[in-house]
Write a protein that holds these residues in place. Sequence first.
Motif, PDB file in Angstrom:
ATOM      1  N   VAL A 164       0.523  -1.425  -0.276  1.00 13.66           N
ATOM      2  CA  VAL A 164       0.058  -0.366   0.266  1.00 13.66           C
ATOM      3  C   VAL A 164       0.556   1.288  -0.125  1.00 13.66           C
ATOM      4  O   VAL A 164       0.135   2.104  -1.064  1.00 13.66           O
ATOM      5  CB  VAL A 164      -0.896  -0.252   0.872  1.00 13.66           C
ATOM      6  CG1 VAL A 164      -1.743   0.989   0.973  1.00 13.66           C
ATOM      7  CG2 VAL A 164      -1.634  -1.462   1.359  1.00 13.66           C
ATOM      8  N   ARG A 165       1.877   0.857   0.687  1.00 14.05           N
ATOM      9  CA  ARG A 165       2.723   2.071   0.796  1.00 14.05           C
ATOM     10  C   ARG A 165       3.015   2.297  -0.655  1.00 14.05           C
ATOM     11  O   ARG A 165       3.542   3.491  -1.146  1.00 14.05           O
ATOM     12  CB  ARG A 165       3.840   2.431   1.814  1.00 14.05           C
ATOM     13  CG  ARG A 165       4.997   3.188   1.999  1.00 14.05           C
ATOM     14  CD  ARG A 165       5.894   3.085   3.124  1.00 14.05           C
ATOM     15  NE  ARG A 165       6.901   2.162   3.124  1.00 14.05           N
ATOM     16  CZ  ARG A 165       7.188   0.788   2.816  1.00 14.05           C
ATOM     17  NH1 ARG A 165       6.613   0.475   4.225  1.00 14.05           N
ATOM     18  NH2 ARG A 165       7.798   0.402   2.545  1.00 14.05           N
ATOM     19  N   THR A 166       3.824   1.225  -1.253  1.00 16.37           N
ATOM     20  CA  THR A 166       4.175   1.355  -2.699  1.00 16.37           C
ATOM     21  C   THR A 166       4.206   2.083  -3.626  1.00 16.37           C
ATOM     22  O   THR A 166       4.048   2.936  -4.404  1.00 16.37           O
ATOM     23  CB  THR A 166       5.578  -0.184  -2.137  1.00 16.37           C
ATOM     24  OG1 THR A 166       6.400  -0.379  -1.760  1.00 16.37           O
ATOM     25  CG2 THR A 166       6.147  -0.006  -4.041  1.00 16.37           C
ATOM     26  N   ALA A 167       2.683   1.421  -3.285  1.00 14.43           N
ATOM     27  CA  ALA A 167       1.599   1.818  -4.405  1.00 14.43           C
ATOM     28  C   ALA A 167       1.692   3.586  -4.547  1.00 14.43           C
ATOM     29  O   ALA A 167       0.873   4.392  -5.258  1.00 14.43           O
ATOM     30  CB  ALA A 167      -0.216   1.341  -4.246  1.00 14.43           C
ATOM     31  N   ALA A 168       1.601   4.455  -2.788  1.00 12.78           N
ATOM     32  CA  ALA A 168       1.740   5.567  -2.783  1.00 12.78           C
ATOM     33  C   ALA A 168       2.825   6.032  -4.064  1.00 12.78           C
ATOM     34  O   ALA A 168       2.354   7.609  -3.903  1.00 12.78           O
ATOM     35  CB  ALA A 168       1.253   5.486  -1.733  1.00 12.78           C
ATOM     36  N   TYR A 169       3.144   5.886  -3.360  1.00 19.01           N
ATOM     37  CA  TYR A 169       4.835   5.989  -4.063  1.00 19.01           C
ATOM     38  C   TYR A 169       4.570   5.733  -5.656  1.00 19.01           C
ATOM     39  O   TYR A 169       5.109   6.894  -6.448  1.00 19.01           O
ATOM     40  CB  TYR A 169       6.160   5.263  -3.534  1.00 19.01           C
ATOM     41  CG  TYR A 169       6.290   5.303  -1.983  1.00 19.01           C
ATOM     42  CD1 TYR A 169       6.080   6.037  -1.506  1.00 19.01           C
ATOM     43  CD2 TYR A 169       7.628   4.403  -1.632  1.00 19.01           C
ATOM     44  CE1 TYR A 169       6.362   6.445  -0.092  1.00 19.01           C
ATOM     45  CE2 TYR A 169       8.112   4.471  -0.386  1.00 19.01           C
ATOM     46  CZ  TYR A 169       7.588   5.459   0.199  1.00 19.01           C
ATOM     47  OH  TYR A 169       7.468   5.675   1.911  1.00 19.01           O
ATOM     48  N   TRP A 170       3.733   5.153  -6.307  1.00 20.84           N
ATOM     49  CA  TRP A 170       4.411   4.932  -7.247  1.00 20.84           C
ATOM     50  C   TRP A 170       3.002   5.719  -8.283  1.00 20.84           C
ATOM     51  O   TRP A 170       3.376   6.596  -9.368  1.00 20.84           O
ATOM     52  CB  TRP A 170       3.789   3.373  -7.638  1.00 20.84           C
ATOM     53  CG  TRP A 170       2.765   3.140  -8.955  1.00 20.84           C
ATOM     54  CD1 TRP A 170       1.370   3.295  -9.957  1.00 20.84           C
ATOM     55  CD2 TRP A 170       3.115   2.604 -10.409  1.00 20.84           C
ATOM     56  NE1 TRP A 170       1.088   2.450 -10.733  1.00 20.84           N
ATOM     57  CE2 TRP A 170       2.138   2.294 -11.296  1.00 20.84           C
ATOM     58  CE3 TRP A 170       4.786   2.972 -10.694  1.00 20.84           C
ATOM     59  CZ2 TRP A 170       2.764   2.189 -13.065  1.00 20.84           C
ATOM     60  CZ3 TRP A 170       4.678   3.143 -11.987  1.00 20.84           C
ATOM     61  CH2 TRP A 170       4.157   2.634 -12.752  1.00 20.84           C
ATOM     62  N   ALA A 171       1.973   6.038  -7.512  1.00 16.82           N
ATOM     63  CA  ALA A 171       1.204   7.513  -7.474  1.00 16.82           C
ATOM     64  C   ALA A 171       1.710   8.290  -7.990  1.00 16.82           C
ATOM     65  O   ALA A 171       1.398   9.574  -8.922  1.00 16.82           O
ATOM     66  CB  ALA A 171      -0.053   7.026  -6.828  1.00 16.82           C
ATOM     67  N   ASP A 172       2.556   8.360  -6.672  1.00 15.71           N
ATOM     68  CA  ASP A 172       3.351   9.613  -7.022  1.00 15.71           C
ATOM     69  C   ASP A 172       4.332  10.016  -7.663  1.00 15.71           C
ATOM     70  O   ASP A 172       4.725  11.258  -8.595  1.00 15.71           O
ATOM     71  CB  ASP A 172       3.918  10.673  -5.107  1.00 15.71           C
ATOM     72  CG  ASP A 172       3.079  10.121  -4.206  1.00 15.71           C
ATOM     73  OD1 ASP A 172       1.742  10.985  -4.312  1.00 15.71           O
ATOM     74  OD2 ASP A 172       3.796  10.570  -2.794  1.00 15.71           O
ATOM     75  N   TYR A 173       5.221   9.048  -8.346  1.00 17.41           N
ATOM     76  CA  TYR A 173       5.947   8.870  -8.902  1.00 17.41           C
ATOM     77  C   TYR A 173       5.847   9.529 -10.425  1.00 17.41           C
ATOM     78  O   TYR A 173       6.139  10.369 -11.032  1.00 17.41           O
ATOM     79  CB  TYR A 173       6.333   7.541  -9.219  1.00 17.41           C
ATOM     80  CG  TYR A 173       8.087   7.218 -10.166  1.00 17.41           C
ATOM     81  CD1 TYR A 173       8.735   8.230  -9.810  1.00 17.41           C
ATOM     82  CD2 TYR A 173       7.863   6.311 -11.187  1.00 17.41           C
ATOM     83  CE1 TYR A 173      10.375   7.719 -10.716  1.00 17.41           C
ATOM     84  CE2 TYR A 173       8.623   6.438 -12.111  1.00 17.41           C
ATOM     85  CZ  TYR A 173       9.241   6.424 -12.070  1.00 17.41           C
ATOM     86  OH  TYR A 173      11.046   6.024 -13.155  1.00 17.41           O
ATOM     87  N   LEU A 174       4.587   8.440 -10.624  1.00 20.47           N
ATOM     88  CA  LEU A 174       3.824   9.357 -11.439  1.00 20.47           C
ATOM     89  C   LEU A 174       3.690  10.697 -12.207  1.00 20.47           C
ATOM     90  O   LEU A 174       3.979  11.105 -13.233  1.00 20.47           O
ATOM     91  CB  LEU A 174       2.310   8.753 -12.086  1.00 20.47           C
ATOM     92  CG  LEU A 174       2.640   6.768 -12.343  1.00 20.47           C
ATOM     93  CD1 LEU A 174       1.359   6.788 -12.472  1.00 20.47           C
ATOM     94  CD2 LEU A 174       3.576   6.468 -13.476  1.00 20.47           C
TER      95      LEU A 174
END
Length: 259
Positions: A164-174
């Motif tokens: 879940v934390r990494t998914a948030a990183y993924w969204a911020d990264y995009l």
Amino acid sequence: MIAVSMVHGGPGPQFISKNLFNYILCEGIFSPDTKDVCDPEIQMMLQKIKSSSSVECLRSTVEVYATMLMIAGCLCHVIRELSDKDKIVEDYLKWYFFTRNAACIQRFKEGLTTLNVLEAMKQNPSGFMKYFCFSEKKITSEIIENLFKAEFSQPGSNRRQEEVRTAAYWADYLLDIEGKTSFAEPSLEDILMFSTGVSSIPPIGFHPKPTVNFLHNESPYPIAQTCTNFLSIPIHKTYDKFKYHMNFGILNSPGFGQH
């Protein structure tokens, strides 16, 4: 080649002008402008005809360019009014873009009949236009985020919390990539190429649907399987480390998602 590519999931050509697209389908408006003419001499001639301020001036300009107009079959006009200049320019443009290229356009249309692509275009011209004609519309972070379906572990597990934390990183990264200002970072198109093998979304979409999952202690860098549109992103404790390893992995694997 274009017809077969599109039917089998390849991207559209996106280099056909809207005028040519409508002309191929024999519908809509196909009225090219003088700015579409690349030949400087022809563009000058058409601009002079368009800018004629009197009937005498128009007749004089037509006489100067009589040979060029005669080749296009536009010298048959009897100039009586100043408004005739619009008809002369219109007829010349249609000859320049369509009539003189009729044989090439016909062969192109015959090629598009492969696998009934031309028939599909006639049934849904607006749907196909965006894949045949150039558009300024770009891929956005929201499009990429919605395109990839995330696969999570069981709810309540330690893995799920990290994902879940990494998914948030993924969204911020995009979002960061969408607003990038440096060549040291990949583009959204680079991410799509890394994950799927193509830099734009195919007309018929992706099959199978792109998926993103998470790497637990397997690799600090992203890994992709372009045959199945599968992207595995690394798990890191901080966003800065996540972003660094994503950038490095994608920029050092041009063309295909090889680790």
